[in-house]
Design a protein around this motif. Structure first.
Motif, PDB file in Angstrom:
ATOM      1  N   MET A 190      -8.992   5.462   9.799  1.00 36.35           N
ATOM      2  CA  MET A 190     -10.120   5.934  10.309  1.00 36.35           C
ATOM      3  C   MET A 190     -11.195   4.842  10.254  1.00 36.35           C
ATOM      4  O   MET A 190     -11.192   4.175   9.146  1.00 36.35           O
ATOM      5  CB  MET A 190     -10.590   7.229   9.585  1.00 36.35           C
ATOM      6  N   ASN A 191     -11.728   4.712  11.133  1.00 37.26           N
ATOM      7  CA  ASN A 191     -13.168   3.767  10.936  1.00 37.26           C
ATOM      8  C   ASN A 191     -14.221   4.412  10.386  1.00 37.26           C
ATOM      9  O   ASN A 191     -14.915   5.305  11.057  1.00 37.26           O
ATOM     10  CB  ASN A 191     -13.499   3.221  12.250  1.00 37.26           C
ATOM     11  N   MET A 192     -14.422   4.168   9.155  1.00 40.35           N
ATOM     12  CA  MET A 192     -15.880   4.743   8.213  1.00 40.35           C
ATOM     13  C   MET A 192     -16.953   4.529   8.847  1.00 40.35           C
ATOM     14  O   MET A 192     -18.096   5.093   8.410  1.00 40.35           O
ATOM     15  CB  MET A 192     -15.421   4.225   6.881  1.00 40.35           C
ATOM     16  N   MET A 193     -17.145   3.416   9.755  1.00 42.41           N
ATOM     17  CA  MET A 193     -18.370   2.975  10.331  1.00 42.41           C
ATOM     18  C   MET A 193     -18.812   3.726  11.462  1.00 42.41           C
ATOM     19  O   MET A 193     -19.650   3.762  12.166  1.00 42.41           O
ATOM     20  CB  MET A 193     -18.616   1.570  10.562  1.00 42.41           C
ATOM     21  N   ALA A 194     -17.728   4.362  12.042  1.00 39.64           N
ATOM     22  CA  ALA A 194     -18.054   5.242  13.227  1.00 39.64           C
ATOM     23  C   ALA A 194     -18.764   6.411  13.054  1.00 39.64           C
ATOM     24  O   ALA A 194     -18.911   6.785  11.889  1.00 39.64           O
ATOM     25  CB  ALA A 194     -16.451   5.332  13.767  1.00 39.64           C
ATOM     26  N   PRO A 195     -19.446   7.045  14.096  1.00 36.52           N
ATOM     27  CA  PRO A 195     -20.142   8.150  13.880  1.00 36.52           C
ATOM     28  C   PRO A 195     -19.442   9.455  13.353  1.00 36.52           C
ATOM     29  O   PRO A 195     -18.308   9.341  13.351  1.00 36.52           O
ATOM     30  CB  PRO A 195     -20.654   8.394  15.362  1.00 36.52           C
ATOM     31  N   THR A 196     -19.824  10.085  12.750  1.00 39.58           N
ATOM     32  CA  THR A 196     -19.290  11.440  12.046  1.00 39.58           C
ATOM     33  C   THR A 196     -18.396  12.354  13.147  1.00 39.58           C
ATOM     34  O   THR A 196     -18.882  12.278  14.298  1.00 39.58           O
ATOM     35  CB  THR A 196     -20.378  12.341  11.269  1.00 39.58           C
ATOM     36  N   ALA A 197     -17.406  12.875  12.635  1.00 37.47           N
ATOM     37  CA  ALA A 197     -16.458  13.456  13.573  1.00 37.47           C
ATOM     38  C   ALA A 197     -17.098  14.626  14.523  1.00 37.47           C
ATOM     39  O   ALA A 197     -16.447  14.564  15.486  1.00 37.47           O
ATOM     40  CB  ALA A 197     -15.403  13.912  12.727  1.00 37.47           C
ATOM     41  N   GLU A 198     -18.008  15.069  13.963  1.00 36.85           N
ATOM     42  CA  GLU A 198     -18.594  16.326  14.909  1.00 36.85           C
ATOM     43  C   GLU A 198     -19.259  15.862  16.122  1.00 36.85           C
ATOM     44  O   GLU A 198     -19.543  16.579  17.192  1.00 36.85           O
ATOM     45  CB  GLU A 198     -19.294  17.113  13.889  1.00 36.85           C
ATOM     46  N   VAL A 199     -19.328  14.559  16.305  1.00 38.61           N
ATOM     47  CA  VAL A 199     -20.114  13.944  17.395  1.00 38.61           C
ATOM     48  C   VAL A 199     -19.122  13.848  18.322  1.00 38.61           C
ATOM     49  O   VAL A 199     -17.958  13.189  18.167  1.00 38.61           O
ATOM     50  CB  VAL A 199     -20.830  12.657  17.087  1.00 38.61           C
ATOM     51  N   GLU A 200     -19.532  14.326  19.527  1.00 39.10           N
ATOM     52  CA  GLU A 200     -18.525  14.512  20.682  1.00 39.10           C
ATOM     53  C   GLU A 200     -18.516  13.296  21.711  1.00 39.10           C
ATOM     54  O   GLU A 200     -17.934  13.277  22.649  1.00 39.10           O
ATOM     55  CB  GLU A 200     -18.424  15.702  21.231  1.00 39.10           C
ATOM     56  N   GLY A 201     -19.905  12.760  21.757  1.00 36.86           N
ATOM     57  CA  GLY A 201     -20.380  12.043  23.020  1.00 36.86           C
ATOM     58  C   GLY A 201     -19.176  10.720  23.270  1.00 36.86           C
ATOM     59  O   GLY A 201     -18.845  10.339  22.131  1.00 36.86           O
ATOM     60  N   GLU A 202     -18.926  10.350  24.327  1.00 39.86           N
ATOM     61  CA  GLU A 202     -18.200   9.130  24.668  1.00 39.86           C
ATOM     62  C   GLU A 202     -18.940   8.122  23.766  1.00 39.86           C
ATOM     63  O   GLU A 202     -19.932   7.720  23.682  1.00 39.86           O
ATOM     64  CB  GLU A 202     -18.414   8.910  25.919  1.00 39.86           C
ATOM     65  N   LEU A 203     -17.558   7.317  23.292  1.00 39.24           N
ATOM     66  CA  LEU A 203     -18.156   6.049  22.375  1.00 39.24           C
ATOM     67  C   LEU A 203     -18.418   4.784  23.153  1.00 39.24           C
ATOM     68  O   LEU A 203     -17.615   4.556  24.106  1.00 39.24           O
ATOM     69  CB  LEU A 203     -17.151   5.755  21.266  1.00 39.24           C
ATOM     70  N   ARG A 204     -19.533   4.311  23.279  1.00 40.50           N
ATOM     71  CA  ARG A 204     -19.724   2.814  23.873  1.00 40.50           C
ATOM     72  C   ARG A 204     -20.081   1.882  22.644  1.00 40.50           C
ATOM     73  O   ARG A 204     -20.769   2.364  21.704  1.00 40.50           O
ATOM     74  CB  ARG A 204     -20.839   2.788  24.717  1.00 40.50           C
ATOM     75  N   GLU A 205     -20.002   0.530  23.063  1.00 38.01           N
ATOM     76  CA  GLU A 205     -20.659  -0.525  22.219  1.00 38.01           C
ATOM     77  C   GLU A 205     -22.202  -0.697  22.419  1.00 38.01           C
ATOM     78  O   GLU A 205     -22.295  -0.989  23.495  1.00 38.01           O
ATOM     79  CB  GLU A 205     -19.633  -1.815  22.317  1.00 38.01           C
ATOM     80  N   LEU A 206     -22.839  -0.368  21.413  1.00 35.97           N
ATOM     81  CA  LEU A 206     -24.256  -0.756  21.748  1.00 35.97           C
ATOM     82  C   LEU A 206     -24.753  -1.523  20.385  1.00 35.97           C
ATOM     83  O   LEU A 206     -24.345  -1.298  19.550  1.00 35.97           O
ATOM     84  CB  LEU A 206     -25.260   0.708  21.701  1.00 35.97           C
ATOM     85  N   SER A 207     -25.854  -2.143  20.643  1.00 40.34           N
ATOM     86  CA  SER A 207     -26.439  -2.902  19.412  1.00 40.34           C
ATOM     87  C   SER A 207     -27.399  -1.842  18.894  1.00 40.34           C
ATOM     88  O   SER A 207     -27.553  -0.667  19.354  1.00 40.34           O
ATOM     89  CB  SER A 207     -27.328  -4.014  19.971  1.00 40.34           C
ATOM     90  N   TYR A 208     -27.661  -2.107  17.370  1.00 41.93           N
ATOM     91  CA  TYR A 208     -28.491  -1.303  16.774  1.00 41.93           C
ATOM     92  C   TYR A 208     -29.805  -1.123  17.595  1.00 41.93           C
ATOM     93  O   TYR A 208     -30.143  -0.030  17.541  1.00 41.93           O
ATOM     94  CB  TYR A 208     -28.722  -1.899  15.312  1.00 41.93           C
TER      95      TYR A 208
END
Lengths: 341, 431, 336
Positions: A1-19
């Motif tokens: 599991m990628n611990m830096m990824a958003p929390t599990a309940e977030v459902e939106g499509e993941l994209r690479e964005l800068s901060y």
């Protein structure tokens, strides 16, 4: 599991964005969904913000809602407080967190206290953003980490996102919060990329994130120090030292449960933060543990790594030396685990 | 099925016996009929022989008071799996508890039941221990004061309590405690038993051994009750990895405690002197007098080249020059002496252990430990003896001692006063 | 405006109905009696801490609030009792706040210096000199952005005109043409330091020129003059033409706070200003224009006395806050 990824309940499509892009996306969502949201700050309009966080939002929402203020931090901050009291949801950008010093009156005496002083008769739904931290060669007046200043003030909430996903989620959570929320963004993180869910989601204020699970040592870190702690943890793993890294995320209110649970598990605590060590965030984390039942689980003294007792210097080597670096974390962690302290 | 070793009834009205000393260590191989442990009753001390050959496990701690007929250990045959003690009853589960261990050193005597009733007993005072160690000790009913600390300055870590627990409740991991299981747990037995005389305990210095005291012991006379504590990795004592001074002190303390002496006269040379100071500081009730011969721990300086050279030396030729540095008159160091010394150092494991000890205790040729505060705290009769021509540790370190400490300086003597001037030292010790 | 009033009559007489004028005088009495009652309560030990009395400044507070509705906002200062009453506050709830009661405007958390009455548009008194000025500008920004039509009147004293916040806020209000009226109650002293010693310009109204807004200095003890100046400014603000600065020159009869020993001004000066009593002048104006009879004026005063006495008694009977609620309202309690 990628611990830096958003929390599990977030459902939106993941994209690479800068901060910075993630913050801009949050601002865009906020402006788009609620006419009451306004942005205020110095050079946030056509210039796009000193760190290009607001970008071209002014073209989308107009100068009436993406408001360039004069160079008047005290006045500008105060205007945002008054606007928040009277129905707007201002998001105020300080060009550098150091300039908070110019506006402390409005932040500390007004924004933080009005609700209490008036017996709950008003709310101040205000968000303030503070580009903070060293590493840019900007020297003593443009490099500070002042989260502990504001964390000391009841009435304020203070967050320090360390990832693009949290930068977006915490900003939207701050916007939803009826009370003033201060967001300390590390300038060196603006270009850092990470997975960010599309759409609207919030990262809860007051909840820390365990970025890496481990059994030998708890590192409680904030902001950019989370990444340094994780880098150190990988290195330490080669020596068989299993580090748990807790990203505090919110300085006030602090997530007591997550920190204490981790310390109970590992028995050792290392606090890593960029603000000046003395009377800093790590002092509060340490005291919180020392005052709790987790104290009984400590198998070594608590150790803090914080900023040096000096202003941030200009010279790049000195500048690095003024805040904790990965080798400092490695050294402290090894000493802790080997019971040399 | 392992062979049970019980507390035998050796006296008419005896209900309990106290284990004075084990002659074999936990996990050590023992021969049938070999001396296994000494028991002490109100009236007598008696040696108990091993009922079987095999490996010794589940030993009740020295100092335990055990009801007669109850197990004090089990002897396992070669290859037999070591599990929980047969019958589920651990040897220390039946202490009488009516005889407090000497010097407040209760070891594992703290009744587990009482401890379980109060799992969060207040921390023992005056013991350096981490909160986690205190908590675990409280939960397990272990007296934290009896746990050897391996942390900084002897601080008891959680791992130390776990080790103590493992030692008490289960077969210990041979490598888990910081001293090897094959180490003899008891000091070398007292040679000339005379209960009337003040017991003397000798602690030798680095790279020496118990035999090095022979010249002094001869002058102390037949009436003296002398015990010698040998450091790990020295003489006949097996090598053990020493993490630091506190670790070594814990080792020595355990052996000293096993002697169960009151009013002992503790004599330490060099490193042994530093250990004697620290030991007297921790066991004030057991130590009545202290003779410190060129003691370490009173300053930073020490001739690191000599220490390293001796530790490394594998042959008489490489050992001789260093040994000569120890004394003022190098005629004392005869070739025979050097050859005997080299023979005693022929075990590579011993040399490696001593090199490791040099690194741990004297990094970069510096004394890394400091017992000056302990020396200032002492209130027993204390004497420092030093040779003015000591080339290893400057005799001026003696000036760190507080005024009530007697100071005797010998003109043409080096680092080994007890070898170079044994008569005079013995005479001073008797005063 | 009554038809019978001649064109040379003062603005107030021309602008307001008899009932409005009568209500204005009644408020002025109420402020005066409120502060005297507070002073009396203070001497009886009913009030914790200090307070800053505005006795002698009643025309300024009431006159400036004349053009405002409950929808409009004010921000106020540590010397804010008058503004609060003028904006329609309930004196019993004010006293309850003075007495630290749970029934007070701020539930006993604010005291004299932070009284607010948000329902009536009073965003609160502020203990920081100049602290309310940017907030008033923010309030005006919100009104403009939300199209609420509300105007914000920002009260502050002469001391605040030398604060950075004053200059920053006036500049922004002007740049953004916000519906705000800055009312500087120049009572001549910032604590002990006179404007002559502290302020480079002769009249604080001159500051307006720096920010390209109208600046007008008026006799702050003249109800009609204050009302006229602020009315003009409010109209300008409502029309979207931006902010104005009104300097209301007045005088506080009492010291800065209860600990003031009056070392910086003379008894003669105080006596001279007491002769310019704004309430007396207002009553005389209403008598002269036959709005009220002398008996009616006396009855208004007596009525204020009775209302204050009753308010004090009722406020005293209110419950004290619970210590267990100490940290309530530091943050908004969110429903779980």
């Amino acid at each position: 599991m990628n611990m830096m990824a958003p929390t599990a309940e977030v459902e939106g499509e993941l994209r690479e964005l800068s901060y910075a892009e993630a913050i801009r996306e949050a601002l865009d969502i906020a402006l788009g969904e609620d006419e009451r949201v306004i942005l205020m700050g110095e050079d946030i309009g056509v210039y796009g913000g000193a760190f290009q966080v607001t970008g071209d939002l002014v073209h989308k929402y107009g100068e009436e809602r993406v408001i360039d203020t004069p160079i008047s931090e005290l006045g500008g901050a105060g205007v945002s407080v008054g606007a928040a009291m009277c129905g707007l949801k201002p998001i105020f950008e300080f060009q550098f967190s150091d300039f908070a010093a110019l506006a402390m009156e409005q932040i500390v005496n007004q924004a933080a206290k009005v609700r209490f002083m008036l017996g709950g008769a008003v709310s101040v739904p205000l968000v303030m953003r503070f580009p903070a931290g060293s590493g840019t060669g900007a020297a003593a007046q443009h490099s500070q980490s002042l989260e502990a200043w504001l964390g000391h003030v009841p009435g304020l909430k203070v967050v320090q996102p360390s990832t693009p996903a949290d930068a977006k989620g915490l900003l939207l959570a701050a916007l939803d919060d009826p009370d003033p929320v201060m967001i300390f963004e590390h300038k060196l993180l603006y270009k850092m990329k990470g997975e960010v869910p599309a759409g609207r989601y919030t990262t809860p204020i007051g909840v820390a994130a365990v970025r890496r699970e481990g059994t030998d040592l708890t590192i409680v870190a904030t902001s950019i120090m989370v990444h340094k702690a994780l880098a150190a943890a990988e290195e330490l793993a080669k020596d068989g030292i299993d580090v748990e890294v807790v990203d505090l995320r919110t300085v006030r209110p602090m997530d007591r449960d997550t920190v204490l649970a981790s310390v109970r598990k590992t028995g050792r605590l290392l606090c890593v933060y960029e603000g000046v060590k003395t009377l800093g965030v790590g002092a509060e984390v340490s005291a919180m543990v020392a005052e709790s039942d987790a104290f009984d689980y400590l198998d070594a003294p608590i150790v803090r790594l914080g900023g040096a007792e000096c202003p941030i210097p200009y010279n790049p080597e000195l500048e690095k030396a003024a805040v904790p670096q990965v080798p400092d974390i490695l050294r402290a962690a090894r000493q802790l685990v080997k019971a040399e302290v | 099925m392992p062979t049970e070793v019980i507390m035998p009834k050796v006296d008419m009205d005896m209900s309990h016996g106290k284990i004075a000393v084990w002659h074999a260590a936990e996990g050590e191989k023992v021969e049938k009929s070999a001396p296994l442990f000494d028991i002490e009753t109100d009236k007598a001390a008696m040696e108990v022989e091993s009922p079987a050959a095999g490996y010794l496990h589940h030993t009740a701690p020295a100092g335990s008071d055990v009801a007669i007929g109850h197990a004090v250990a089990w002897i396992y045959a070669e290859g037999e799996a070591v599990e929980d003690p047969p019958g589920g009853k651990t040897p220390e589960a039946s202490p009488a508890g009516d005889a407090p261990a000497p010097n407040g050193h209760a070891s594992a005597l703290a009744a587990p039941d009482a401890a379980q009733a109060e799992p969060s007993a207040p921390p023992a005072n005056g013991v350096r221990a981490t909160p986690a160690a205190r908590r675990l000790a409280g939960l397990k009913g272990i007296d934290i004061a009896a746990v050897d600390g391996t942390g900084p300055r002897g601080r008891v870590q959680k791992r130390d309590v776990e080790a103590a627990e493992a030692h008490r409740a289960k077969a210990p991991e041979p490598e888990a405690p910081h001293h090897s299981a094959s180490t003899r747990r008891a000091p070398l037995p007292a040679r000339n038993v005379d209960a009337a005389a003040q017991p003397i305990v000798l602690v030798h210095g680095f790279a020496a051994d118990a035999a090095g005291w022979a010249p002094l012991e001869r002058r102390l006379g037949k009436g003296a009750s002398v015990s010698r504590i040998e450091l790990p990795g020295h003489g006949r004592t097996a090598a053990a990895k020493i993490a630091g001074f506190a670790d070594l002190l814990a080792y020595v303390r355990e052996r000293f405690d096993a002697l169960e002496l009151a009013d002992a006269h503790l004599v330490g040379h060099s490193l042994g002197g530093a250990l004697a100071i620290a030991l007297a500081d921790q066991r004030p009730d057991a130590v009545a007098a202290l003779t410190l011969i060129a003691p370490a721990g009173l300053g930073a300086e020490i001739d690191g080249a000599v220490l390293a050279g001796i530790a490394r030396a594998s042959r008489a030729e490489s050992l001789a020059p260093w040994l000569k540095r120890l004394v003022a008159n190098d005629d004392l160091i005869s070739w025979n002496y050097v050859q005997a010394a080299a023979l005693a150092r022929s075990d590579p494991a011993l040399r490696e252990a001593q090199q490791q000890m040099v690194d741990a205790l004297f990094p970069d040729g510096v004394q890394s430990f400091d017992v000056r505060d302990a020396l200032r705290r002492l209130d027993c009769k204390t004497r420092i003896i030093w040779g003015r021509r000591d080339a290893i540790i400057p005799w001026r370190h003696a000036l760190e001692a507080p005024g009530r400490v007697s100071l005797n300086l010998f003109e043409d003597v080096g680092h080994l006063p007890h070898v170079e001037a044994p008569e005079a030292i013995a005479a001073l010790m008797m005063t | 405006m009554p038809d019978s009033v001649d064109g040379n009559a003062p603005f107030a007489i021309r602008q307001y109905s008899a009932d409005e004028l009568k209500a204005a005088l009644r408020k002025m009495y109420l402020i005066r009696k409120f502060e005297e009652g507070a002073e009396e309560s203070y001497t009886r030990g009913l009030i914790h801490g200090t307070m800053h009395l505005s006795i002698g400044q009643e025309a300024s507070a009431v006159g400036a609030c004349m053009p405002l509705t409950d929808h409009d906002k004010i921000t106020s200062t540590h010397r804010g009792h008058g503004h609060c009453v003028a904006k329609g506050a309930d004196v019993e709830k004010m006293f309850a706040e003075f007495f630290g009661k749970e029934t007070g405007y701020c539930r006993g958390r604010g005291g004299s210096m932070h009284i607010a009455d948000v329902a009536k548009g009073n965003l609160g008194a502020n203990g920081i000199v100049g602290g309310d000025i940017p907030i008033a500008v923010g309030s005006a920004l919100a009104a403009k952005r939300l199209g609420s039509g509300a105007v914000t009147v920002c009260f502050f004293g002469d001391g605040a005109n030398n604060e950075g916040a004053f200059h920053e806020a006036l500049n922004m209000a002007a740049v953004w043409k916000l519906p705000v009226v800055f009312v500087c109650e120049n009572n001549k002293y910032g604590m002990s330091t006179s404007t002559a010693r502290s302020t480079a310009v002769k009249s604080i109204a001159e500051r307006a020129a720096s920010y390209s807004m109208p600046g007008l200095s008026v006799d702050g003890n003249d109800f009609s003059a204050v009302a006229e100046a602020v009315d003009t400014a409010v109209a300008r603000a409502r029309a979207g033409e931006g902010p104005s600065l009104v300097e209301s020159v007045t005088y506080r009869w009492r010291g800065h706070s209860k600990s003031d020993r009056n070392r910086y001004r003379t008894k003669e000066e105080i006596a001279e200003w007491m002769d310019k009593d704004p309430i007396k002048r207002m009553a005389e104006m209403l008598l002269a224009h036959k709005i009220l009879s002398a008996d009616a004026v006396a009855e208004l005063e007596a009525e204020a006395d009775r209302e204050i006495a009753a308010a004090i008694e009722a406020a005293k009977a209110g419950p004290d806050p619970e210590a267990g609620d100490l940290t309530r309202d530091v943050y908004t309690e969110l429903a779980a």
